[in-house]
Design a protein around this motif. Sequence first.
Motif, PDB file in Angstrom:
ATOM      1  N   ARG A  44      46.956  45.398  31.175  1.00  0.00           N
ATOM      2  CA  ARG A  44      46.622  44.008  31.503  1.00  0.00           C
ATOM      3  C   ARG A  44      45.119  43.745  31.465  1.00  0.00           C
ATOM      4  NH1 ARG A  44      50.443  45.199  35.590  1.00  0.00           N
ATOM      5  NH2 ARG A  44      48.763  45.367  37.144  1.00  0.00           N
ATOM      6  N   GLU A 130      52.516  43.334  28.368  1.00  0.00           N
ATOM      7  CA  GLU A 130      51.272  43.797  28.996  1.00  0.00           C
ATOM      8  C   GLU A 130      50.805  45.140  28.419  1.00  0.00           C
ATOM      9  OE1 GLU A 130      52.124  44.282  33.267  1.00  0.00           O
ATOM     10  OE2 GLU A 130      52.617  46.376  32.835  1.00  0.00           O
ATOM     11  N   THR A 211      52.744  38.922  34.654  1.00  0.00           N
ATOM     12  CA  THR A 211      53.111  39.565  33.395  1.00  0.00           C
ATOM     13  C   THR A 211      54.250  38.814  32.717  1.00  0.00           C
ATOM     14  OG1 THR A 211      52.378  41.819  33.907  1.00  0.00           O
ATOM     15  CG2 THR A 211      54.267  41.618  32.451  1.00  0.00           C
ATOM     16  N   SER A 241      46.326  39.636  26.959  1.00  0.00           N
ATOM     17  CA  SER A 241      46.774  40.012  28.307  1.00  0.00           C
ATOM     18  C   SER A 241      47.324  38.803  29.058  1.00  0.00           C
ATOM     19  CB  SER A 241      45.604  40.603  29.090  1.00  0.00           C
ATOM     20  OG  SER A 241      44.664  39.591  29.396  1.00  0.00           O
ATOM     21  N   PRO A 242      48.027  39.019  30.162  1.00  0.00           N
ATOM     22  CA  PRO A 242      48.546  37.899  30.966  1.00  0.00           C
ATOM     23  C   PRO A 242      47.461  36.905  31.384  1.00  0.00           C
ATOM     24  CG  PRO A 242      49.633  39.911  31.630  1.00  0.00           C
ATOM     25  CD  PRO A 242      48.559  40.308  30.651  1.00  0.00           C
TER      26      PRO A 242
END
Length: 327
Positions: A44, A130, A211, A241-242
Amino acid sequence: MGEVLETRRSKTNARFDELQIELSTAGKITANRACVYATGSFGRGEASDHSDLDLFIVGLGKRKRRLSRLQEICLEAELISATRRLKIREFSGDGEYLVHYTQHELVEALGKRHDDAKNTFTARLLLLLESRPVLGTQVYDKTIDNVVEAYWRDYEDHKNDFTPTFLANDILRLWRTFCVNYEASTSSEPAEKKAKRKLKNYKLRHSRLLTCYSALLYLLTTFVTQHTVHPKDATSMAKISPTERLEWLISQKTLSYKARKTVRELLEHYERFLEATDRPENELIQIFLDSKRSKEYSRSASTLGDLTSEALERIGQRSAFYRVLVV
């Protein structure tokens, strides 16, 4: 992006660079045969000094694996040695999740009974939600393309109004799978064990929620804007990434001001979670041993859930895809 998140990303990038230097020999093992990707806080882009490293190995091959059993053992040994040299925490579960799958296994298991039992479900979903490549970037990219293609198998017949229901349902299923009740079930359970479960639940309701739902918000925004979702949209979603997905959402001028404001609040709230958890686990357990502070942290997790729900509603606008996510 706030200072906390910027620092976390910078630290994660630096540790990735160190790890890849340490794994130069391992790179020769995986070359054109397999990839290794990180999930969890490293995947992440928000690893702290206290984070452990969650890795998956995915290789090429259908009937015969391109990465042999001996090569797999050597690769795992290199990964273990590198993390120890860099003083990264030991692999969780005594390394039981450091498993070698093939691309074919990840795709073939989709929708099958054995998907959960073989853990291909988790490996496949975390790849899309992720992950970040440690070794074998070309194999990693090809694996994402193949997995997305499997979820988009009906796209050709619905190019103009494709709803990624198959993937969305699996993401929702992953979230429900994560939502195991970690709270103490009996009054006789030791206080420290209860606190540890509460801490795990607190982290779950932040990092794992983001996520899953950052991906759903990304796909929902794409659908509302384009009235369809192309496979390349999913690939682009998987490559960030989230928190980067939230930043992308905030930048979308097609969304209403209220929707972007809610997403901004969501990102800011998540940054406060990162700041609050940037300490050793034993210190966090002490916080959750204090009932008053534990309740405050629990309320924080509920706020993140409320903001996520609000973002879905503001972005979804009662669209066909929004309905899939709520019913």
